[in-house]
Design a protein around this motif. Sequence first.
Motif, PDB file in Angstrom:
ATOM      1  N   THR A   1      48.105 -32.312 -93.091  1.00 57.41           N
ATOM      2  CA  THR A   1      48.757 -33.471 -93.697  1.00 57.41           C
ATOM      3  C   THR A   1      48.742 -33.406 -95.214  1.00 57.41           C
TER       4      THR A   1
ATOM      5  N   CYS B   1      55.805 -37.185 -93.041  1.00 62.50           N
ATOM      6  CA  CYS B   1      55.383 -35.820 -92.742  1.00 62.50           C
ATOM      7  C   CYS B   1      56.156 -34.834 -93.618  1.00 62.50           C
TER       8      CYS B   1
ATOM      9  N   TRP C   1      52.037 -33.698 -96.595  1.00 62.18           N
ATOM     10  CA  TRP C   1      52.699 -34.970 -96.345  1.00 62.18           C
ATOM     11  C   TRP C   1      52.741 -35.758 -97.640  1.00 62.18           C
TER      12      TRP C   1
END
Length: 53
Positions: free
Chosen positions: A17, A33, A20
């Motif tokens: 992540t 995302c 992200w």
Amino acid sequence: MRTCDFCGRQEDDEAATLSWSTAVERGRTRVFCDTCSREHLRAMEGKLDSEWW
Ligand SMILES: [Zn+2]
């Protein structure tokens, strides 16, 4: 675990992540995302709310 606010994708791996991105819209933090971040980079750079995408 983080959840993409755009496509609903969930990711358990913290390392995954890192790419992200987050955006604050009207005081609410939204998480996107890597796929959605790339796809909507232009809109995000334009500081448009996701409702207008
Ligand atoms: Zn997504």
